[in-house]
Structures are given as structure tokens and as C-alpha cells.
Enzyme design. Structure first.
Site, PDB file in Angstrom:
ATOM      1  N   PRO A 289      18.054  28.831  33.756  1.00  0.00           N
ATOM      2  CA  PRO A 289      16.712  29.396  33.839  1.00  0.00           C
ATOM      3  C   PRO A 289      16.613  30.904  33.642  1.00  0.00           C
ATOM      4  CG  PRO A 289      17.542  28.954  36.031  1.00  0.00           C
ATOM      5  CD  PRO A 289      18.592  28.476  35.077  1.00  0.00           C
TER       6      PRO A 289
ATOM      7  N   ASP B  54      17.472  30.504  21.467  1.00  0.00           N
ATOM      8  CA  ASP B  54      16.041  30.717  21.698  1.00  0.00           C
ATOM      9  C   ASP B  54      15.794  31.985  22.506  1.00  0.00           C
ATOM     10  OD1 ASP B  54      15.217  28.387  20.443  1.00  0.00           O
ATOM     11  OD2 ASP B  54      15.511  27.185  22.244  1.00  0.00           O
TER      12      ASP B  54
ATOM     13  N   LYS C   7      10.656  31.743  19.710  1.00  0.00           N
ATOM     14  CA  LYS C   7       9.326  32.296  19.535  1.00  0.00           C
ATOM     15  C   LYS C   7       9.153  33.384  20.574  1.00  0.00           C
ATOM     16  CE  LYS C   7       5.788  29.860  21.279  1.00  0.00           C
ATOM     17  NZ  LYS C   7       4.584  29.037  21.388  1.00  0.00           N
TER      18      LYS C   7
ATOM     19  N   GLY D 275      17.181  26.841  30.032  1.00  0.00           N
ATOM     20  CA  GLY D 275      17.074  25.701  30.950  1.00  0.00           C
ATOM     21  C   GLY D 275      17.997  24.584  30.533  1.00  0.00           C
ATOM     22  N   ASP D 276      17.424  23.392  30.430  1.00  0.00           N
ATOM     23  CA  ASP D 276      18.175  22.212  29.990  1.00  0.00           C
ATOM     24  C   ASP D 276      17.672  21.807  28.597  1.00  0.00           C
ATOM     25  OD1 ASP D 276      19.868  19.708  30.987  1.00  0.00           O
ATOM     26  OD2 ASP D 276      18.167  19.002  29.805  1.00  0.00           O
TER      27      ASP D 276
ATOM     28  N   ALA E 241      14.150  25.019  34.441  1.00  0.00           N
ATOM     29  CA  ALA E 241      13.309  26.046  35.067  1.00  0.00           C
ATOM     30  C   ALA E 241      12.727  25.610  36.408  1.00  0.00           C
ATOM     31  CB  ALA E 241      12.182  26.437  34.116  1.00  0.00           C
TER      32      ALA E 241
ATOM     33  N   MET F 109       4.899  25.372  31.088  1.00  0.00           N
ATOM     34  CA  MET F 109       3.975  25.811  30.033  1.00  0.00           C
ATOM     35  C   MET F 109       2.509  25.572  30.419  1.00  0.00           C
ATOM     36  SD  MET F 109       6.164  24.420  26.770  1.00  0.00           S
ATOM     37  CE  MET F 109       6.853  22.983  27.582  1.00  0.00           C
TER      38      MET F 109
HETATM   39  N1  SAH Z   1      14.193  23.645  28.408  1.00  0.00           N
HETATM   40  C1  SAH Z   1      13.566  24.547  29.348  1.00  0.00           C
HETATM   41  C2  SAH Z   1      12.058  24.526  29.251  1.00  0.00           C
HETATM   42  C3  SAH Z   1      11.521  25.080  27.958  1.00  0.00           C
HETATM   43  S1  SAH Z   1       9.782  25.097  27.929  1.00  0.00           S
HETATM   44  C4  SAH Z   1      14.029  24.212  30.760  1.00  0.00           C
HETATM   45  O1  SAH Z   1      14.665  23.173  30.973  1.00  0.00           O
HETATM   46  O2  SAH Z   1      13.751  24.999  31.665  1.00  0.00           O
HETATM   47  C5  SAH Z   1       9.444  26.773  28.373  1.00  0.00           C
HETATM   48  C6  SAH Z   1       8.750  26.808  29.719  1.00  0.00           C
HETATM   49  O3  SAH Z   1       9.702  26.677  30.764  1.00  0.00           O
HETATM   50  C7  SAH Z   1       8.027  28.101  30.026  1.00  0.00           C
HETATM   51  O4  SAH Z   1       6.753  28.125  29.441  1.00  0.00           O
HETATM   52  C8  SAH Z   1       7.936  28.037  31.529  1.00  0.00           C
HETATM   53  O5  SAH Z   1       6.943  27.130  31.950  1.00  0.00           O
HETATM   54  C9  SAH Z   1       9.276  27.417  31.884  1.00  0.00           C
HETATM   55  N2  SAH Z   1      10.291  28.428  32.190  1.00  0.00           N
HETATM   56  C10 SAH Z   1      11.449  28.643  31.540  1.00  0.00           C
HETATM   57  N3  SAH Z   1      12.179  29.592  32.157  1.00  0.00           N
HETATM   58  C11 SAH Z   1      11.453  29.998  33.214  1.00  0.00           C
HETATM   59  C12 SAH Z   1      11.662  30.950  34.252  1.00  0.00           C
HETATM   60  N4  SAH Z   1      12.771  31.678  34.323  1.00  0.00           N
HETATM   61  N5  SAH Z   1      10.707  31.096  35.188  1.00  0.00           N
HETATM   62  C13 SAH Z   1       9.588  30.350  35.161  1.00  0.00           C
HETATM   63  N6  SAH Z   1       9.342  29.439  34.215  1.00  0.00           N
HETATM   64  C14 SAH Z   1      10.252  29.255  33.258  1.00  0.00           C
END
Ligand code: SAH
Length: 273
Positions: free
Chosen positions: A21, A44, A66, A98-99, A128, A181
Site C-alpha cells: 500500500p 504503476d 496514470k 497493493g495486490d 490498500a 476509488m
Molecule cells: N491494487 C491496489 C488497488 C488499486 S486501485 C490494491 O490492492 O491496493 C487504486 C485505489 O486503491 C485508490 O484509488 C485508493 O482507493 C486505493 N489506494 C491505494 N493505495 C492507497 C493508500 N496508500 N491509501 C489509501 N488508499 C489507497
């Protein structure tokens, strides 16, 4: 970071790797090993600079993310790039925040690679919602309040067949809802959850930049989350947690790494913040 055991990485395999995260210490050892052995890393925008710093010199880096306000590369283009790199016999790491399989389009990339016979290995990352819950000290499940946990997206693919997320149905689950999101549609989402039967008093939190520098959070209720998040200027990336558990965060659980020592002390003293 301390060096994990050196090991091999197969060329012509694409590793879909979760970077966690934000906090670089939340990267898995496996992910770190693969990054250090890669010949090309396709990544990314949510991947921490400290993690990118582990990419070996001489390894090709391709940024496909993006950034706020800009369009990202079309997914088909990213898929084609991964296929082309793997076909060159390179050791490819596809690094995602994240994952890779949680709202990360990892499924689409894995399908595209598998369709042309390229093997894929997936390395999970801390998603996240888990990072945000730990950062805010919110237990996502708790025997006394909730036994279900749902990950939802507030931003849906416009071309998706069938119905979008039916927020009203999720209001009836008696579950903790983690909404990725969701920031830009917060007003509509919180309204629909209330129309579905959730009380406006339901505890709700929004956590920005969880486990990263600049983390901020707002603890509110479903009824006033949008207004309070707006007033606080909460920005992306942010995740929303809705459910009884959001009101039950023992201070001791707060995620303290990467915060200054003074903050650590303040958080440890009840009423000190
Ligand atoms: N694959 C990622 C998610 C990607 S979608 C995962 O597993 O976490 C991107 C969204 O993830 C962001 O819009 C937000 O909602 C969330 N996100 C990712 N990193 C974050 C963080 N450090 N703090 C809060 N939200 C986060």
C-alpha cells in the site's frame, strides 16, 4: 532494505507483483527478490520511490501508470507490452500498488499473457484496505460487530456489461465495506447506502495515503463523511471504510511506522492527539 537471499528468476515468465500500500517495509521478501533480479520492471504510479530504488541499475523501467488528471495507457497497450517483453526472453516484473488481483487489472494482464502461452506468476501484496485499516487502527472484522468484509470499487469500468455496484444491496449485509476509488463519487455512494437502509450514524472513515508520507484520515459517520472529507481536503489515493468497526479503534493499534517520534508519543498517550 536488507538483502533477501539471491535467487533465480525465470526469463519469459511475467511476474505480477504486488508492491503493497505504500510503506516500502510492507513489500514482501519475494517481491523484493524478484525486483532485484528483474531485467525489466513495468510499474504503476502508486509504487513507492524506495521500492523503485531497489530496481537494479541497467534494468529497464517502464512507467505505465496514470497520474492525477492525466490519461493512463490503454490496458490493451500494457498487455501487448508485457507480451512483447516476455517474448524477448526478458525477466519481466509487472509491479503494481497493493495486490495485483485486487482492483489492479492483474486478472486482465494474466489472461492476456496466458492467451498467448506466456506463464504468469502472481505475488500477492498487501492491499490498500488492509494498509488503511492498520494505519487507522480499525479492525476490519471484530467478533462483536461484524463477520463479513467486502471490497468494492466506487469507480466502474464504463463499458462493463450488467449492472454497476448495487450500493443499496450492500447496505443490508451487515458487513464492513472497504471502498476503493470512491472519493469522487462519495456523495452518491454514501447516499445510496443510506437509501439501502444503513443508518446515517453508521461509523465511516476515509483514509488518504495510508502507510505513506502525508497520511490523513477523517473519522465520521455515513451521514457526514462527504462533507467532512471535503472540508478536510482529502485527496487521492483514499479509501473509505464503512461499518461499526470504524468506531472501534484502540489507540494502541494505530500504525506508527514512518511517523515522527513525537507523533508516536502523542498517539500513545490517550487524549494526546
Ligand atoms: N491494487 C491496489 C488497488 C488499486 S486501485 C490494491 O490492492 O491496493 C487504486 C485505489 O486503491 C485508490 O484509488 C485508493 O482507493 C486505493 N489506494 C491505494 N493505495 C492507497 C493508500 N496508500 N491509501 C489509501 N488508499 C489507497
Amino acid at each position: 532494505m536488507s538483502p533477501p537471499r539471491a535467487s533465480h528468476i525465470h526469463p519469459s515468465v511475467v511476474y505480477l507483483v504486488g508492491a503493497g500500500p505504500g510503506d516500502p517495509e510492507l513489500l514482501t521478501l519475494k517481491a523484493l527478490r524478484l525486483i532485484r533480479a528483474a531485467e525489466v520492471v513495468v510499474y504503476d504510479y502508486l509504487v513507492a520511490p524506495e521500492i523503485l530504488a531497489e530496481i537494479p541499475p541497467g534494468c529497464e523501467r517502464v512507467f505505465v501508470g496514470k497520474q492525477a488528471g492525466h490519461v493512463c495507457r490503454p490496458q490493451a497497450e500494457i498487455n501487448a507490452l508485457l507480451v512483447a517483453l516476455a517474448r524477448q526472453g526478458k525477466k519481466v516484473v509487472r509491479l503494481k500498488g497493493g495486490d495485483p488481483f485486487v482492483f489492479g487489472r492483474g486478472g486482465e494482464e494474466a489472461e492476456a499473457l496466458a492467451a498467448v502461452g506466456i506463464p504468469v506468476q502472481v505475488v500477492p501484496g498487501i492491499t490498500a484496505a488492509l494498509g488503511a485499516a492498520a494505519a487507522a487502527g480499525i479492525p476490519l472484522t471484530h467478533r462483536a460487530y461484524t463477520s463479513a468484509l467486502v471490497f468494492l470499487t466506487g469507480h466502474e469500468c464504463p463499458g462493463k456489461p450488467g449492472q454497476a455496484v448495487r450500493w443499496r444491496d450492500y447496505a443490508r449485509l451487515n458487513a464492513t465495506l472497504c471502498i476503493y476509488m470512491g472519493l469522487h463519487r462519495l456523495a452518491a455512494i454514501t447516499r445510496e447506502l443510506q437509501e439501502g437502509g444503513l443508518s446515517p450514524d453508521t461509523p465511516a472513515a476515509i483514509i488518504q495515503a495510508a502507510t505513506m508520507e502525508g497520511r490523513r484520515e477523517v473519522l465520521a459517520t455515513l451521514g457526514d463523511l462527504t462533507e467532512r472529507a471535503g472540508a478536510a481536503g482529502i485527496a487521492s489515493p483514499a479509501i473509505v471504510i464503512v461499518g461499526e468497526v470504524a468506531a472501534h479503534r484502540p489507540r494502541a493499534l494505530s500504525y506508527l511506522a514512518a511517523e515522527s517520534e513525537r507523533d508516536v508519543l502523542r498517539a500513545a498517550v490517550p487524549g494526546g492527539r
